[in-house]
Design an enzyme around this catalytic site. Structure first.
Site, PDB file in Angstrom:
ATOM      1  NE  ARG A 295      -7.631 -96.651 -41.404  1.00  0.00           N
ATOM      2  CZ  ARG A 295      -8.295 -97.322 -41.977  1.00  0.00           C
ATOM      3  NH1 ARG A 295      -9.615 -97.306 -41.942  1.00  0.00           N
ATOM      4  NH2 ARG A 295      -7.755 -97.714 -43.267  1.00  0.00           N
ATOM      5  CD  GLU A 435      -2.051 -98.348 -41.214  1.00  0.00           C
ATOM      6  OE1 GLU A 435      -3.079 -98.817 -41.625  1.00  0.00           O
ATOM      7  OE2 GLU A 435      -0.922 -99.109 -41.455  1.00  0.00           O
ATOM      8  CB  ALA A 530     -20.757 -84.438 -41.593  1.00  0.00           C
TER       9      ALA A 530
END
Lengths: 667, 667
Positions: A295, A435, A530
């Site tokens: 990632r 992913e 958030a």
């Protein structure tokens, strides 16, 4: 005479040369910043040059003119040629060089060895026992066999525990019986599984004496090594055309009580003894850190995808003329329109932001791995895991948007496959789903945020990791004119407020009687917000850090303009949070807008050079609109003339249907 | 037993039936609201049913498996079959019925008669003299000839005045000499021009005795009617593959001093006499109102594109199960996740909003046309022209976003061509560019806004048209709990503020010495923002008006939930304007959010039925994921098995390259 922009050549479209002459920095030096080192930047150029000297490494025709079958064959042909030149072109063990070579020669639409290199071999390395490696790893590396990695199923994506494919141990024969009990249990999507691979690592639920032990990796031969026919008991094929990646044969795979020897369970960490007894792995978190690596890597790769789209759009915008401003004697370059700049430049800033963020995150990851190996300290990894979940999601989302805006900025011609931008889009945007689906990822990131907020609320701010420390920052009034740090402060306050708000909502639902799962779902959208703010704050901070670290003054100045654009664009984009919470005033919002518009003007003379600095070759870009030399129109015509429909003057549709229709009418 | 949702059938996937049973309204009645009348909604169903009984009107295989050549042939085959059934299927002169028929049978990827029907014949009707119509119109209508409309050039899009193709009058031979002086003058993009059409309306700069008279329409024969070969002096071909619309042969066209008779200039409004004297048209604004019509129409068509994507995504989300909430014994439908609802439901609301807005705008247009014809009053048309410019831009932008979110909401399978959503996206998103590039359109809308603001500032508010009247509204504090009108008020205040702000900025630059063009460019981004708000306000108002007008109580209730979602979602999206200008408080923002989240919950039980109400057939949807019966997985497998790569077990890539590579390694 030498120019700061190294792409200037005689005979180029003068509109593009004019842009390159206004560069205020050296594009080779910028390339060093982009690619992380002087050495690699130089090697990239060298490899590109070597490739250009080998005609067999050029596409035989544009990929857009090929069927899927032709694309796959073309990729195999190029792989074959590459295997003869590998050692001449790159340092064989340098992954980055190999990646660059592939990107230029094969491109981005996929090839049959992609999973072999990135998943099959690495899984053998990490999961196979020494004995098993002896048997398969050498053969894999020599490409005697081609392997892939089969995990997801037709009915099951992210939730690994729900995989239905079973591997039932039969002690009497010392075999595992692989089976696909339902249609939803078919392996589905694995790259190169459909037609190319003859081996696969298959994840299946290990069952011994009616007890499930969860998913385990097995190495499975799928096809006869001589005939390439599927072995009896195996159903395998291609899953059909996709939005992009059509040079890859993503596949399906079903087992009908297919038997494999006990020794085909990869046993580096787990073992099944002949009698069926199961030996557990010493520690369970295998694979966790590899997700973090993948990632982090994605932030860079997505940045490079967006960069390719932007090179094309920015160059074309300097060549395309339409309408008038001051001078009524000549139409202006569309790059002179503020709307065009506003469409493209913030994405240029994001490209740099994502790449810098990716570089820093990978370094952070490597440092953490050292820590883990040195003293077993895995604490930092959890933080990085949640961060990269958010990062993956935010970066892929904005990359998709940025590429589409780049395409639209090219008007009608952007829509033609000759621009190649729609293909780049298709490839990049797949990252929103693979992913880890983006919403799922944002909620994973939120989990860590909520935990951190709860620590603060429980009176344990000292337990916060450094990445979460801003959650304790008190509200202050901020003077935006002091520079980047002021923007960081505002962003921190916004992100903090939202993290607390979302957590508060979660708790409110729980107090009202909802289970945590239900309350979590009812707060999910606020939680994702958030996470996005948390992530964007991180990206912003890494951008600042990177720019501060640069020593070349002119490179630094150009990047500072981009950074300022980024800061103002980002803050404007989240202004409603800041305004609602009184963190920012409406006067400050006007200030941000003015800064933003003046940043666009400042960046304008460097726009082409900022994108040239990526030093993508024409081969890699595969775009008529984005050609280095800017000779767009005659090449669009050449491209079109050679397209498949123009290979015959009268199409079958005319002969079979339109002509008879017209003839009949005349009677 | 009869259900409110008319799509319920025995044998369907029970997960989908369960959704349909919770409908609170009658889907046939909702279809009447969507399609504007009970009669047309019923006719649609009837036509769909008739089509389903004619096997030859089904695609011979999925379009995703076809090359472009095959797609074009398939469309021609279907057109041929249709021509035999036309009168049996529809009322021949009903445009809406014909459109529906085409959408089902041919689909959205284009066909060779598209421009013939929508541009070639209408242009002959509006621009050809009676004598000319006598000669060509009948032949065109009988399809003895196939025509298209060639305007844009390789180097020239929106700016009609810069077209380079010339038509030079030669009095001695009484001919026009068509010529393509440069490569950028090649006609480029016209649909069906490449391979199918043998005639075209060509827009070219009329030149008489070295004087340019600007673009005029000429009818030009391109190909021999017998052999279909291009005539000498004509270069014509297909421009190559595109992001979508690959069943259309968009073409290029060049002339090498190609002569056509004087009588081929369409002379309904202009004439060129044999001696070369030019007679001007009595009024110059021809075509202006047809753009208004096309752009109003686009709001509806785009709404329908987004609807197709959402039918697919919502149905699939009710079938796909993943993860757990309260009940741990069964995975939940992904439609139960708030993030999934937040991804899809606001787009459902927009679909309805866009369609209602389109319907009302077309009616407004038709009323204005009556006014023009009755008393020559064209004043309303200018307003509608600017409004539809903005509308086209806003609607296409949100439609693109909504479709992509729908695709991503389907996870990996959304990315497969089996979902068909990426094709819908490609087709819909072309609308961001054609019929006026979106940024250009927003700035056209802004022109009218600035003019209106200047009227107010000059003390002439009484001169404002009704659509601009809100620009005089005084600021007030608004209580959002009173209902939709309160949202309108806030939106009006926001839109007004932004229009004044952008105008103020424009004036500021002019006062500082910039020309109006330069100042306009420096204010362009702010101006586009004003246009977007102006347009979104209009959409919002038409949505409210439409819902208020509905008599069926349960349909009205379901749409009221959607309207509330829309109001809160829209206002939240532009909250930063409202907060900055003190029009809205942060408490009100929290109120909006809560309303938004509770709207999602309210809509949840009707989600599938709201989309079922569009009554798209499986034939039209062309989506495995979106099947009415919900049997997704087995049909994905069937689809994949029949894909081209699976027609042979061992691909040429394996035989030619991979096998030899593996063999060589073994040595």
């Amino acid at each position: 005479m030498s120019f700061l922009n190294k792409e200037i050549c005689d005979g180029d479209n003068p509109d593009l040369t004019e842009e390159r002459r206004t560069a205020t920095f050296d594009t080779d030096r910028m390339a060093q910043v982009i690619y992380g080192s002087e050495k690699f930047a130089a090697r990239r150029r060298q490899i590109t040059k070597s490739i250009s000297r080998i005609p067999a490494l050029q596409d035989t025709k544009p990929l857009a003119f090929m069927t899927r079958e032709e694309k796959i064959t073309e990729a195999c042909r190029e792989l074959d040629v590459l295997s003869d030149h590998w050692e001449q072109l790159i340092y064989v063990n340098d992954e980055e060089e190999a990646l660059h070579l592939h990107r230029e020669v094969i491109g981005m639409e996929g090839h049959p060895f992609a999973l072999h290199e990135t998943m099959f071999i690495p899984t053998l390395v990490s999961q196979a026992s020494d004995e098993q490696q002896e048997k398969w790893l050498g053969r894999a590396r020599k490409r005697e066999i081609i392997g892939c990695y089969a995990q997801t199923e037709l009915g099951h994506g992210s939730n690994l525990r729900k995989l239905e494919t079973t591997a039932t141990y039969s002690p009497s024969t010392q075999e595992f019986i692989l089976h696909t009990p339902t249609i939803t249990a078919l392996k589905w999507w694995p790259g190169a599984l459909g037609k190319s691979s003859n081996y696969a690592i298959v994840m299946a639920d290990l069952v011994i004496k009616n007890k499930s032990y969860g998913p385990h990796p097995f190495i499975v031969q799928l096809r006869d090594e001589k005939t390439h026919q599927p072995l009896p008991g195996i159903t395998v094929g291609d899953i059909g055309p996709k939005m992009a990646f059509n040079g890859a044969d993503n596949g399906f795979l079903g087992f009908d009580h297919f038997r494999i020897p006990r020794g085909n369970l990869l046993m580096r960490h787990n073992r099944v003894e002949p009698d069926g007894s199961y030996l557990k792995p010493p520690h369970a978190k295998i694979g966790y850190s590899s997700m973090v690596k993948v990632r982090s890597r994605m932030a860079m790769d997505q940045g490079l995808f967006m960069a390719q789209a932007l090179v094309i759009a920015v160059r074309y915008s300097a060549v395309r003329r339409q309408g008038f401003l001051e001078d009524k004697s000549q139409e202006v370059k569309v790059l002179d329109y503020q709307t065009q700049q506003h469409r493209l430049f913030p994405s240029i800033a994001r490209v740099y932001a994502f790449i810098f963020c990716g570089l820093e995150t990978i370094q952070l990851y490597e440092k953490l791995i050292l820590d883990v190996n040195k003293n077993g300290d895995t604490s930092g990894m959890a933080d990085l895991h949640s961060l990269t979940s958010g990062l993956k999601s935010v970066v892929t989302h904005f990359t998709g948007q940025g590429i589409e805006q780049a395409r639209m900025a090219c008007g009608g011609h952007g829509y033609s496959m000759a621009s190649y931008i729609s293909e780049i889009y298709g490839v990049a945007v797949a990252g929103c789903t693979y992913e880890g689906e983006n919403m799922v990822m944002l909620l994973q990131c939120a989990r860590a945020l909520v935990k951190a907020v709860e620590l603060v609320e429980e009176g344990h701010p000292e337990k916060l990791s450094p990445m979460m420390a801003y959650l304790t920052k008190p509200s202050v009034t901020v003077d935006l004119t002091v520079g980047p740090e002021a923007y960081v402060k505002i962003f921190q306050l916004i992100a903090k407020k939202q993290a607390f708000k979302a957590t508060e909502q979660l708790h409110k639902f729980m107090v009202a009687g909802d289970s945590r799962d239900v309350a979590w779902n009812k707060s999910a959208v606020e939680l994702t917000k958030a996470s996005r703010l948390h992530t964007r704050l991180y990206i912003l901070k890494t951008f600042i850090r990177r720019v501060e670290s640069i020593t070349d003054i002119s490179v630094k100045a150009a990047l500072t303009d981009l950074l300022n654009l980024h800061l103002n664009y980002e803050l404007l984009d989240v202004a409603s949070y800041a305004l609602a919470d009184g963190i920012m005033s409406s006067t400050q919002m006007d200030f941000i807008k003015n800064q933003l518009y003046s940043s666009l003007e400042k960046i304008r003379p460097n726009a082409v050079s900022l994108m040239d600095s990526f030093q993508f070759s024409d081969l890699q870009l595969r775009s008529v609109l984005g050609r280095r030399d800017g000779h767009v129109y005659q090449n669009l015509f050449e491209w079109a003339k050679s397209s498949p429909l123009n290979q015959s003057e009268v199409l079958p549709s005319v002969t079979q249907y339109l002509k008879p229709m017209m003839e009949k009418s005349k009677l």
